[in-house]
Design a protein around this motif. Structure first.
Motif, mmCIF file in Angstrom:
data_model
loop_
_atom_site.group_PDB
_atom_site.id
_atom_site.type_symbol
_atom_site.label_atom_id
_atom_site.label_comp_id
_atom_site.label_asym_id
_atom_site.label_seq_id
_atom_site.Cartn_x
_atom_site.Cartn_y
_atom_site.Cartn_z
ATOM 1 N N ASN A 58 0.862 -1.176 0.000
ATOM 2 C CA ASN A 58 0.000 0.000 0.000
ATOM 3 C C ASN A 58 0.896 1.223 0.000
ATOM 4 O O ASN A 58 1.814 1.304 0.790
ATOM 5 N N ASP A 59 0.649 2.193 -0.857
ATOM 6 C CA ASP A 59 1.515 3.363 -0.828
ATOM 7 C C ASP A 59 1.018 4.340 0.219
ATOM 8 O O ASP A 59 0.087 4.076 0.967
ATOM 9 N N GLU A 60 1.645 5.531 0.247
ATOM 10 C CA GLU A 60 1.367 6.466 1.324
ATOM 11 C C GLU A 60 -0.078 6.941 1.360
ATOM 12 O O GLU A 60 -0.546 7.433 2.364
ATOM 13 N N GLN A 61 -0.830 6.753 0.265
ATOM 14 C CA GLN A 61 -2.214 7.223 0.275
ATOM 15 C C GLN A 61 -3.038 6.490 1.323
ATOM 16 O O GLN A 61 -3.917 7.072 1.944
ATOM 17 N N CYS A 62 -2.750 5.174 1.514
ATOM 18 C CA CYS A 62 -3.496 4.417 2.526
ATOM 19 C C CYS A 62 -3.211 4.985 3.918
ATOM 20 O O CYS A 62 -4.059 4.968 4.791
ATOM 21 N N CYS A 63 -1.965 5.443 4.086
ATOM 22 C CA CYS A 63 -1.572 5.925 5.396
ATOM 23 C C CYS A 63 -2.275 7.228 5.758
ATOM 24 O O CYS A 63 -2.228 7.680 6.877
ATOM 25 N N PRO A 92 -6.230 -2.051 -11.098
ATOM 26 C CA PRO A 92 -7.114 -1.170 -10.323
ATOM 27 C C PRO A 92 -6.366 -0.268 -9.338
ATOM 28 O O PRO A 92 -6.811 0.838 -9.058
ATOM 29 N N TYR A 93 -5.234 -0.773 -8.822
ATOM 30 C CA TYR A 93 -4.436 0.033 -7.896
ATOM 31 C C TYR A 93 -2.973 -0.295 -8.143
ATOM 32 O O TYR A 93 -2.499 -1.369 -7.812
ATOM 33 N N PHE A 94 -2.271 0.637 -8.769
ATOM 34 C CA PHE A 94 -0.892 0.435 -9.219
ATOM 35 C C PHE A 94 0.027 1.327 -8.386
ATOM 36 O O PHE A 94 -0.269 2.512 -8.186
ATOM 37 N N THR A 95 1.129 0.754 -7.883
ATOM 38 C CA THR A 95 2.046 1.522 -7.041
ATOM 39 C C THR A 95 3.477 1.389 -7.566
ATOM 40 O O THR A 95 3.764 0.565 -8.442
ATOM 41 N N ILE A 96 4.359 2.187 -7.006
ATOM 42 C CA ILE A 96 5.773 2.136 -7.423
ATOM 43 C C ILE A 96 6.412 0.807 -7.025
ATOM 44 O O ILE A 96 7.507 0.484 -7.485
ATOM 45 N N HIS A 97 5.756 0.033 -6.176
ATOM 46 C CA HIS A 97 6.293 -1.261 -5.752
ATOM 47 C C HIS A 97 5.951 -2.388 -6.726
ATOM 48 O O HIS A 97 6.492 -3.483 -6.624
#
Length: 561
Positions: free
Chosen positions: A59-64, A284-289
């Motif tokens: 989860n990227d920082e948006q979840c945080c 649906p949810y793509f992150t830098i990871h």
């Protein structure tokens, strides 16, 4: 190999062979690949407690930034070297709609993320995700399931999860066309698994009262459909453009303020061309990871045919070269109608403080449906329920896609050889090749104008569609189905022929060759072809009769073979 040391095998579904319900965890595996528990560690980031698939659950920082509970979905590519799809899945996929078939090379992740203040944790917050990983695109079912099990899990942790996995392992396998009762944690979810024989846009699921269940079942009207009105309410006036972009497999980035809005918008876009299967990649949810981060963000080649949902502001700069960017904001009402975003030039896309809008130079082939917009606006004014608005939207998109695809289906059917040309003693005739020019010549009399009121350049839309992965996927699927139909017809014609009389004046070599070919058809086609009842058994009897007419030494060889 997928089970971390000291972890109960039940957490990952206990990989099994085949679809035999006597195998341990085989029923669990027909629904879920595994269950993951992800906790945020201050030193190392995301740490997997329940399975060794950390790339699934970043989860990227948006979840945080989201206090409380958040639900969203993601999709990722299967790692290289992982075992292929099991035979059981082929049987399910035969009867499921193409849009709900089990994924062969991708997994879906359904996430329930909780973040609450906790002074006992170094970071000051309790941050944990429960993730269901499956090959099935049952978005509504699995998020409903998470709403039941996740709150309890965060209180009781692993013992609760173990009990849930045991319950899921008692569920019947998903069979298209059946209504199933799925008990979990004192609740019974009643669901119907859609079948490819269902009428598109049919009436919603009704309660089935075959038995007196306690507790009474909770009916889920759908296992996969989203609240389309909620997803699209800020882009309603641009629905025609979005439908075309998805139909043509154009590279699209959805930039959203949260993982929930990101994933729901991407899934809604992909579903907008149902019953046509979206044959490009979508995240649906793509992150830098994500492992494809470099592949999808390189500037040395044209953007790939993929729909990406992102939340990280870093991506605004990364995707500036992409042709279509949808910047979503928090849903705000402007009078009766949700505030509608505007279409803007890509040059207006700024790294910081980018306003919501659709950043593209795309010009639609078809005109907007103003009647639909007025109907939805009237529904908002009358406070029509969101599910009713969604049903109107879904019906509109279905009819639009059907108007586009029916002429293609009609032309494709004309390429099928006549049934009388299928004879028992020859290889089945070939399907005629698809000619784009010939198809275009049919549109004057059998085009989409017969079923759609929308005006515009339908021919230009078809020409561009022919260059898209969605056309390639549709054509391959239809060609495969027609080839199997020809094979089925050929088998039925063979069964109606007098095989024993045919063999009387043939050499032993020719007879043995016939037996081997018929056996090959039986073995390779028994599970793939849909033939009339008794055809395969009749063919088996024919083969045995022919073998008995041969010399004993050949009989022994063939029976051993």
């Amino acid at each position: 190999s997928e089970q971390p040391a000291g972890t109960d095998q039940r957490l990952n579904g206990g990989q099994t062979d085949g679809g035999d319900s006597r195998c341990p965890w085989s029923r669990f595996s027909s629904w879920l690949e595994c269950v993951c528990v992800v906790t945020f560690d201050l030193e190392i980031g995301q740490a997997i407690e329940g399975d060794q698939i950390s790339k699934f659950c970043c989860n990227d920082e948006q979840c945080c930034r989201c206090l409380g509970d958040t639900q969203f979905s993601f999709r990722l590519r299967q790692s290289v070297g992982r075992r292929a799809l099991k035979f059981r899945d082929d049987v399910y996929n035969q009867d499921a709609p193409v849009t709900l078939q089990r994924e062969v090379s991708h997994f879906f992740g359904y996430v329930y993320f909780r973040q609450v203040k906790d002074v006992s944790v170094k970071r000051g917050y309790f941050q944990k995700s429960l993730v269901l990983v499956s090959r099935l695109p049952y978005t509504h079912l699995f998020h409903s399931l998470l709403q039941i099990i996740a709150p309890e899990f965060f209180e009781k942790l692993e013992p609760c999860l173990e009990a849930v996995c045991n319950e899921i392992d008692q569920w019947p396998s998903p069979v298209p066309g059946l209504t199933l009762n799925l008990p979990v944690m004192g609740v019974v979810l009643q669901v119907r698994i859609p079948s490819k024989t269902d009428k598109p846009g049919g009436s919603p699921v009704k309660q089935v009262a075959k038995e007196n269940l306690l507790p009474a079942p909770t009916l889920l009207p759908t296992i996969h459909e989203l609240d389309l009105f909620k997803c699209f309410q800020s882009v309603l006036i641009h629905l025609q453009m979005l439908w075309e972009l998805v139909l043509l497999g154009e590279p699209v980035v959805v930039m959203a303020p949260s993982p929930t809005i990101s994933s729901e918008t991407v899934l809604a876009l992909v579903s907008s061309i149902n019953p046509l299967k979206f044959c490009c990649d979508f995240r649906p949810y793509f992150t830098i990871h994500d492992s494809e981060f470099r592949e999808y963000t390189t500037r040395t080649q044209a953007p790939p045919n993929v729909v990406l949902g992102v939340t990280n502001p870093f991506f605004i700069k990364t995707f500036q070269s992409w042709p279509h960017i949808i910047r979503m904001g928090e849903i705000r009402m402007a009078g009766d109608l949700p505030k509608q975003v505007k279409v803007k030039k890509l040059s207006k896309l700024k790294t910081l403080d980018t306003k919501p809008g659709i950043y593209t130079a795309y010009k639609t082939f078809l005109h907007k449906d103003k009647i639909l917009i007025k109907r939805l606006l009237k529904g908002i004014q009358r406070k029509r329920p969101s599910e009713v608005q969604s049903a109107i939207l879904r019906r509109h998109l279905l009819e639009l896609t059907q108007s586009f695809i029916i002429p293609l289906e009609r032309y494709m059917a004309s390429l099928m050889p006549l049934q009388r040309s299928v004879t028992p003693w020859k290889t089945p005739p070939q399907i005629r090749p698809f000619s784009q020019d010939e198809f275009m010549s049919t549109l004057d009399h059998t085009g989409p104008q017969l079923t759609s009121v929308l005006k515009g350049d339908w021919m230009g839309l078809y020409r561009k569609f022919f260059r898209s992965p969605n056309f390639d996927g549709w054509y391959r699927q239809r060609h495969k189905e027609m080839t199997q139909k020809l094979e089925s017809l050929h088998l039925e014609v063979i069964c109606d022929a007098d095989l024993l009389s045919w063999t009387k004046d043939k050499s032993e070599v020719e007879i043995v060759d016939l037996i081997l070919k018929l056996r090959e058809k039986l073995v390779t086609r028994r599970q793939q072809l849909q033939v009339k009842d008794g055809v395969l058994d009749k063919l088996d009897t024919f083969i045995n009769s022919i073998i008995r007419s041969l010399p004993e030494d050949l009989q022994t060889v063939l029976n051993t073979h």
